[in-house]
Design a protein around this motif. Structure first.
Motif, PDB file in Angstrom:
ATOM      1  N   GLY A 135       1.552   2.236   0.621  1.00 11.16           N
ATOM      2  CA  GLY A 135       1.026   2.040   1.648  1.00 11.16           C
ATOM      3  C   GLY A 135       1.148   3.601   2.503  1.00 11.16           C
ATOM      4  N   ALA A 136       0.185   4.111   3.030  1.00 11.73           N
ATOM      5  CA  ALA A 136       0.047   5.365   3.767  1.00 11.73           C
ATOM      6  C   ALA A 136      -0.102   6.612   3.124  1.00 11.73           C
ATOM      7  N   ALA A 137       0.032   6.422   1.580  1.00 10.99           N
ATOM      8  CA  ALA A 137      -0.258   7.851   0.868  1.00 10.99           C
ATOM      9  C   ALA A 137      -1.667   8.302   0.960  1.00 10.99           C
ATOM     10  N   GLN A 138      -2.793   7.195   0.999  1.00  9.59           N
ATOM     11  CA  GLN A 138      -4.264   7.644   0.940  1.00  9.59           C
ATOM     12  C   GLN A 138      -4.363   8.191   2.482  1.00  9.59           C
ATOM     13  N   ALA A 197     -11.577  13.738   3.083  1.00  8.83           N
ATOM     14  CA  ALA A 197     -10.623  13.152   4.062  1.00  8.83           C
ATOM     15  C   ALA A 197     -11.247  11.829   4.373  1.00  8.83           C
ATOM     16  N   LEU A 198     -12.418  11.585   4.723  1.00  9.15           N
ATOM     17  CA  LEU A 198     -12.993  10.230   5.135  1.00  9.15           C
ATOM     18  C   LEU A 198     -12.750   9.315   3.975  1.00  9.15           C
ATOM     19  N   GLU A 199     -13.324   9.559   2.795  1.00  6.20           N
ATOM     20  CA  GLU A 199     -12.961   8.711   1.555  1.00  6.20           C
ATOM     21  C   GLU A 199     -11.728   8.356   1.352  1.00  6.20           C
ATOM     22  N   SER A 200     -10.657   9.338   1.790  1.00  3.58           N
ATOM     23  CA  SER A 200      -9.386   9.032   1.377  1.00  3.58           C
ATOM     24  C   SER A 200      -9.058   7.932   2.307  1.00  3.58           C
ATOM     25  N   MET A 201      -9.262   8.124   3.624  1.00  6.65           N
ATOM     26  CA  MET A 201      -8.990   7.099   4.759  1.00  6.65           C
ATOM     27  C   MET A 201      -9.245   5.896   4.566  1.00  6.65           C
ATOM     28  N   GLU A 202     -10.564   5.753   4.275  1.00  3.99           N
ATOM     29  CA  GLU A 202     -11.376   4.508   3.830  1.00  3.99           C
ATOM     30  C   GLU A 202     -10.523   3.602   2.711  1.00  3.99           C
ATOM     31  N   ARG A 203      -9.968   4.265   1.769  1.00  3.82           N
ATOM     32  CA  ARG A 203      -9.244   3.612   0.560  1.00  3.82           C
ATOM     33  C   ARG A 203      -7.804   3.330   1.276  1.00  3.82           C
ATOM     34  N   GLU A 204      -7.519   3.787   2.248  1.00  7.31           N
ATOM     35  CA  GLU A 204      -5.874   3.522   2.792  1.00  7.31           C
ATOM     36  C   GLU A 204      -5.656   1.944   2.720  1.00  7.31           C
ATOM     37  N   PHE A 231      -3.175  -0.031   4.132  1.00  2.00           N
ATOM     38  CA  PHE A 231      -2.151  -0.611   5.213  1.00  2.00           C
ATOM     39  C   PHE A 231      -2.958  -0.288   6.350  1.00  2.00           C
ATOM     40  N   GLU A 232      -3.397  -1.199   7.205  1.00  2.00           N
ATOM     41  CA  GLU A 232      -4.605  -1.144   8.201  1.00  2.00           C
ATOM     42  C   GLU A 232      -4.013  -0.017   9.488  1.00  2.00           C
ATOM     43  N   PRO A 233      -2.694  -0.188   9.779  1.00  2.00           N
ATOM     44  CA  PRO A 233      -2.251   0.767  10.871  1.00  2.00           C
ATOM     45  C   PRO A 233      -2.694   2.055  10.450  1.00  2.00           C
ATOM     46  N   TYR A 234      -1.884   2.756   9.331  1.00  2.00           N
ATOM     47  CA  TYR A 234      -2.527   4.148   8.917  1.00  2.00           C
ATOM     48  C   TYR A 234      -3.949   4.452   8.550  1.00  2.00           C
ATOM     49  N   ARG A 235      -4.592   3.269   8.247  1.00  2.00           N
ATOM     50  CA  ARG A 235      -6.139   3.625   8.034  1.00  2.00           C
ATOM     51  C   ARG A 235      -6.643   3.673   9.222  1.00  2.00           C
ATOM     52  N   LEU A 236      -6.414   2.977  10.209  1.00  2.00           N
ATOM     53  CA  LEU A 236      -7.050   3.345  11.653  1.00  2.00           C
ATOM     54  C   LEU A 236      -6.440   4.600  12.306  1.00  2.00           C
ATOM     55  N   ILE A 237      -5.532   4.993  11.918  1.00  2.00           N
ATOM     56  CA  ILE A 237      -4.849   6.262  12.498  1.00  2.00           C
ATOM     57  C   ILE A 237      -5.608   7.198  12.065  1.00  2.00           C
ATOM     58  N   GLY A 238      -6.019   7.253  10.638  1.00  2.00           N
ATOM     59  CA  GLY A 238      -6.653   8.270   9.890  1.00  2.00           C
ATOM     60  C   GLY A 238      -8.156   8.230  10.305  1.00  2.00           C
TER      61      GLY A 238
END
Length: 588
Positions: free
Chosen positions: A438-441, A457-464, A466-473
């Motif tokens: 979790g969080a690495a992507q 960056a968008l591609e990496s965020m979409e692969r995260e 763990f939802e909280p970090y995905r939404l943050i990114g």
């Protein structure tokens, strides 16, 4: 051949397969040239060279067709080579560089300790009951912890050792991956009040057994067996000790079994698992109220539940602090309890002076405990001493080369030091070891944003995952892409679902979006909600846009993290004099 170099590894094919292809092409070259000389391709099919009318219209059309075909093929070849050179090569080079770094760190640490290095593999459960596996795993961990208290011995951590559990991997490969000279493994059979333990010490380089022993004893002798095995390892590895061989803490077997079950359960990290684990720790303590390890296990459970927002108590950190202190009442030299108190001081009271005092004592008692070292890295990050955090993180990886959280921690230090390329490499190394970490992507995405690489960056965020970090990114990257409506929508979702637990992170999201008022509103919320993220605010570069606002200096003073207050924190890891050798000072 370049195509084979790229595609073969994707299908799990080794360099041997590429060698076979080269040989096959070499063998086929002469027949191919001969056929090309004797025959010609025409619109009417393949004809012998001597039967062609070279002056005819058909021959000219054939030659024109072949010319165009050759031009097309050459264009495709040039395009592919450019794609390979400028797009694929950098990715491959980055992976090779990080792999070389990983190997170099491990080998450097291995050279320092030479033959005095060991990994304790998970002992096999031979009890016939899968639910007894906690006991065989616990035996391995106890031995690992016992041996790691010997400063003259390099012991691989649990995370790296247990990464080989259930895998059919040879001793030589294990030795190469971990840069160790010896392997300790075995099996455990638990039957009623009797236990059979088989242990063997292996010279990993030679794949030769240098010692083995079978113990058939009453369960009451379990601690004596562990002490005997540790003493034999010291003897066989010819370790010259500056002190006596350490021994395990003895307790009643029933309390020990409950402790092992509780520790195993807590690793799943769910609310239900923590609840049941805490109950088992309490049962263990009802049998032996002076069992320091059980008290500290209970303290860690309370700390993790509260700090991760899994469960809220009236006094969550207070419960954790009380349990850790009871561990020290039972054993004043129990180093993990000092580390637990250090974590509580950082997250609860933001008291870096107290945290430093506890961690210094923990390191003094257990300078090679990699779990304590990992926490010390976080303290250094919280103090803004990122160069030291990086050095200590690299040291930890050298001793524990397949531990994903260590790489993620190092990635954080690089990212906060504004070294995005090195951060990305460290995070990707963590993901190779633990693809669902979790969080690495999301952190890779933030590092890419810092470089202006918004689509990546968008591609990496979409692969995260763990939802909280995905939404943050996603909130941050949509803002950078100029998609304000999307950024607003994701931020609203983040606040609705995680506004209480992730107030600190929401504050730096507002900083990224240029909303200064939002930053200070959510920082105040973070203080009100006792958000543990505040412990790392000194290192976080996302807040740079508000550093010149007068409210920032006042806020940091209120947190106890102003430059003046940080300068007053005295904390020495003992690493400086040992950076070149890979050892912590005071242990040789």
């Amino acid at each position: 051949m370049q195509l084979a170099e790229i595609t073969f590894p994707a299908f799990g094919l080794s360099d041997q397969a590429i060698l076979v292809l080269i040989v096959a092409l070499a063998i086929g070259l002469v027949p191919a040239l001969t056929l090309a000389w004797v025959f010609e391709i025409t619109p009417e099919g393949i004809k012998r060279e001597r039967d062609l009318d070279r002056a005819g219209d058909l021959a000219r059309r054939t030659n024109n067709f072949l010319d165009r075909l050759i031009i097309v093929l050459l264009a495709l070849g040039v395009t592919y080579l450019a794609f390979d050179k400028f797009l694929l090569d950098p990715v491959r080079d980055e992976a090779r560089i990080e792999a070389a770094r990983e190997k170099g760190r491990a080998e450097a640490s291995g050279r320092v300790y030479g033959e005095k290095s060991i990994v304790v593999l998970p002992f096999i459960n031979l009890s016939g009951d899968p639910e007894q596996e906690y006991f065989s795993d616990g035996m391995s961990e106890q031995l690992l912890e016992l041996l790691s208290r010997i400063p003259e011995l390099r012991v691989i951590s649990r995370a790296s050792a247990f990464s080989f559990k259930g895998k059919n991997v040879g001793m030589q490969e294990i030795a190469d991956q971990l840069s160790v000279s010896h392997v300790l493994d075995g099996s455990v059979r638990l039957a009623g009040d009797q236990v059979r333990i088989t242990a063997q010490l292996i010279d990993a380089q030679a794949d030769a057994n240098i010692w083995s022993q079978k113990y058939d004893r009453p369960i009451d002798d379990i601690f004596a067996i562990q002490d005997e095995i540790a003493a034999i390892v010291v003897q066989e590895l010819k370790v010259k000790l500056l002190q006596q061989t350490p021994t395990v803490q003895h307790t009643k077997p029933e309390a020990f079994a409950l402790y092992l079950q509780a520790r195993q359960l807590s690793r799943s990290g769910t609310e239900e698992a923590y609840q049941r684990s805490s109950e088992l720790y309490q049962e263990s303590l009802s049998i032996d109220p002076n069992y320091a390890a059980a008290w500290n296990g209970l303290a860690v459970n309370y700390f993790k539940q509260f700090s991760r927002g899994i469960r809220y108590f009236d006094d969550g950190y207070g419960r954790a602090r009380e349990a850790a202190r009871k561990a020290l009442d039972a054993d004043p030299a129990y180093s993990p309890a000092f580390a637990t108190l250090g974590l509580i001081a950082m997250d609860d009271a933001n008291d870096l002076v107290e945290a430093a005092r506890h961690f210094e004592r923990a390191l003094e008692l257990a300078p090679h405990d990699l779990e304590i070292i990992r926490h010390v890295v976080v303290l250094l990050q919280g103090l803004g001493r990122l160069d030291e955090a990086i050095a200590l993180g690299q040291y930890a990886i050298g001793r524990d080369p397949v531990n994903a959280p260590n790489y993620a921690n190092l990635g954080n230090s690089y990212r906060w030091s504004r070294r995005p390329e090195e951060a990305i490499s460290a995070y990707r190394a963590a993901l190779r070891l633990s693809p669902d970490l979790g969080a690495a992507q999301s952190f890779i995405g933030i590092a890419l944003l810092a470089q202006g690489r918004h689509p990546e960056a968008l591609e990496s965020m979409e692969r995260e995952p763990f939802e909280p970090y995905r939404l943050i990114g996603l909130t941050m990257v949509y803002h950078s892409l100029g998609e304000a409506a999307k950024s607003d929508a994701v931020l609203a979702q983040l606040i609705e679902k995680y506004g209480h637990e992730w107030a600190y992170n929401i504050a730096y999201v507002h900083a990224w979006r240029g909303d200064t008022e939002g930053v200070f509103q959510w920082l105040d919320n973070a203080v009100a909600f006792a958000d543990p993220g505040l412990s790392l605010i000194v290192a976080e570069p996302q807040f740079a846009p508000v550093h010149d606002d007068p409210r920032w200096a006042a806020f940091m003073e209120r947190l106890g993290k102003s430059p003046r207050q940080l300068a007053a924190v005295v904390f020495e890891t003992g690493l400086k004099d040992q950076a070149a050798t890979g050892r912590l000072s005071g242990t040789d």
